[in-house]
Design an enzyme around this catalytic site. Structure first.
Site, PDB file in Angstrom:
ATOM      1  N   ASP A 137     124.735  63.145  36.446  1.00 56.40           N
ATOM      2  CA  ASP A 137     123.810  62.040  36.682  1.00 56.40           C
ATOM      3  C   ASP A 137     124.588  60.773  37.048  1.00 56.40           C
ATOM      4  O   ASP A 137     125.744  60.620  36.658  1.00 56.40           O
ATOM      5  CB  ASP A 137     122.984  61.749  35.415  1.00 56.40           C
ATOM      6  CG  ASP A 137     122.111  62.925  35.026  1.00 56.40           C
ATOM      7  OD1 ASP A 137     121.625  63.635  35.930  1.00 56.40           O
ATOM      8  OD2 ASP A 137     121.913  63.140  33.811  1.00 56.40           O
ATOM      9  N   ARG A 138     123.912  59.862  37.724  1.00 51.21           N
ATOM     10  CA  ARG A 138     124.549  58.613  38.158  1.00 51.21           C
ATOM     11  C   ARG A 138     125.273  57.908  36.998  1.00 51.21           C
ATOM     12  O   ARG A 138     126.372  57.390  37.156  1.00 51.21           O
ATOM     13  CB  ARG A 138     123.478  57.666  38.727  1.00 51.21           C
ATOM     14  CG  ARG A 138     124.048  56.377  39.311  1.00 51.21           C
ATOM     15  CD  ARG A 138     123.000  55.272  39.325  1.00 51.21           C
ATOM     16  NE  ARG A 138     121.908  55.573  40.228  1.00 51.21           N
ATOM     17  CZ  ARG A 138     121.803  55.098  41.467  1.00 51.21           C
ATOM     18  NH1 ARG A 138     122.739  54.303  41.950  1.00 51.21           N
ATOM     19  NH2 ARG A 138     120.766  55.414  42.209  1.00 51.21           N
TER      20      ARG A 138
END
Length: 296
Positions: A137-138
């Site tokens: 995930d970012r």
């Protein structure tokens, strides 16, 4: 200092006088450099044999070959505050991703690791592109593999569960963990709003298994190691929330507890068999200092 990419780095030159594997030769020939520094120069594409960049430690040298060693430890064509190059060979790269960058492009001109790597490959005159094999995930930091060609990407994709033999994350979770360790397993499925939710019975989603081990705790927070048996979307974040101890800083599954102003999830260990050479590859990064400081 920003280096102009057109000015080549300075090299020290050696003519090989005996048969030897490259790393062994360098260790006995270069004075005053540690094994780690020489390995970093190799991994950073700073060593050439007969004019070609070589990153293989056991590359066989023969008398008469010319070895050039870059005076700067790293190849300066790789500079990014979001991505650290941990390992590179002709088939793949292992990187450490910072928070705030996507694994791959999503929508318009988004900052992503794939384009950072593609830019680097272009600047270092490598005819390859970065192929996404798995994602973080970012706002999760840590170790990732990218393939440099379609063949390697396909092997990693099709044989992922056989090739990856250990993958661990460390997280700061909210509250004091009751258990020292255990396993959580259930079915995970996305709803229409792309929120992943879990079910103790088969809900048509994917079966997910996470092993956890508590490393440290205070009355407010716990430092937990998670080992993935399956790699489902948002698996650790959902499973931590299921245990009543969501990952700190998680806006999607958390409880608002955010002591270090980031999602407290870091992929710190990645071990796999090389998809082409089948060599055992083991990479580990330190637990982020901000996480450890909560438990001093």
């Amino acid at each position: 200092m920003k280096r102009n990419y057109n000015t080549p780095p300075e090299y020290t030159h050696y003519v090989v006088d005996r048969e030897a594997p490259l790393l062994e030769y360098l260790l006995s020939t270069i004075q005053g450099q540690s094994r780690n520094k020489i390995k970093a120069t190799l991994q950073g594409r700073g060593i050439k044999v007969d004019g070609k960049v070589v990153t293989q430690f056991d590359f066989p040298l023969r008398p008469g070959m010319k070895v050039a060693v870059s005076k700067s430890k790293r190849n300066d064509t790789f500079k990014s505050r979001y991505v650290k190059l941990v390992y590179e060979d002709k088939y793949l790269v292992v990187i450490e991703k910072n928070i705030g960058i996507l694994s791959m492009a999503a929508g318009h001109s988004s900052l992503n690791v794939k384009s950072v790597l593609d830019d680097y490959f272009q600047k270092s005159h490598q005819r390859c592109r970065a192929h996404v094999v798995h994602r973080l995930d970012r706002d999760t930091s840590g170790l990732m593999i990218y393939a440099k060609d379609m063949e390697t990407e396909q092997i990693l994709e099709h044989e992922w569960h056989d090739l990856i033999f250990d993958r661990r994350y460390v997280a700061v979770v909210s509250g004091e963990m009751e258990e020292d360790g255990g396993t959580i397993a259930n079915w995970l499925k996305d709803n229409k709003a792309y929120i992943t939710y879990s079910s103790p019975v088969d809900n048509g989603g994917k079966y997910a298994v996470t092993h956890f081990h508590t490393l440290a705790r205070t009355t407010d927070h716990s430092l937990v190691e998670f080992r993935l048996e399956t790699g489902r979307k948002n698996q650790i974040r959902v499973h931590a929330a299921d245990m009543g101890h969501p990952v700190c800083g998680d806006v999607k599954y958390g409880n608002g507890d955010n002591p270090v102003h980031r999602l407290c999830l870091h992929a710190f260990l990645l071990c796999f068999y090389h998809p082409v050479t089948r060599e055992r590859m083991e990479f580990e990064t330190p637990i982020p200092t901000a996480f450890k400081n909560l438990f001093k």
